[in-house]
Design a protein around this motif. Structure first.
Motif: not given
Length: 169
Positions: A120-146
């Motif tokens: 529930e903490l890692t998903d915050v920046p990607i919830a209720n959003r649409a991404f065009k590529s998995i790289k965009e998801v990865e960028a959002a998640l990596s920032d959140r995990c750091v």
């Protein structure tokens, strides 16, 4: 320790909308996946995350080896890893890295897994959003995990169960 599958398929969460206006969320579902491997010490709030494109025995072994190295596991420093019974949680022929010992939770018991509460903490920046590529998801998640790795108090509040055995000081 636990894994979480994230991808282009949207994650939906409740959100506020102005009274009388329809709520809209963008949707561009896709079927590419990324896996978040997470380790957490519920007592201290220390957490470590890896973003990996697959979930299998080889990826598990690589992440476990990286974790062991990161925490300094070895003959003089033993680390107990609590994990679920996923089929790929089988060490390669050489076994787990030195200093790593695992405990497997009973089947169908995610409520016992502290790391399960990280999602529930890692998903915050990607919830209720649409991404065009998995790289965009990865960028959002990596920032959140750091960011989460630097928030031990927040992590402890989510993962330290009242019954969790604490280390004697």
């Amino acid at each position: 320790m636990d894994e979480h599958r994230i991808g282009l398929k949207p994650i939906r969460r409740s959100m506020w909308a102005p009274t009388g206006q329809p709520l809209t969320c963008p949707v561009e579902p896709g079927y590419e996946w990324l896996y978040v491997y997470a380790f957490v010490n519920p007592e201290s709030g220390e957490s470590l995350f890896w973003l990996i494109p697959v979930v299998n025995k080889q990826a598990y072994a690589a992440v476990m080896a990286a974790f062991a190295q990161k925490v300094g596991a070895g003959a003089d420093h033993r680390v107990l890893v609590v994990q679920d019974g996923a089929g790929f949680h089988v060490p390669p022929d050489v076994g787990h890295p030195e200093g790593i010992q695992t405990v497997t939770l009973p089947p169908y018991s995610p409520e016992l897994q502290p790391a399960e509460r990280l999602w529930e903490l890692t998903d915050v920046p990607i919830a209720n959003r649409a991404f065009k590529s998995i790289k965009e998801v990865e960028a959002a998640l990596s920032d959140r995990c750091v960011w989460l790795e630097g928030q031990p108090d927040l992590v402890t509040r989510h993962t330290l169960f009242h019954w969790w055995p604490l280390l004697a000081n």
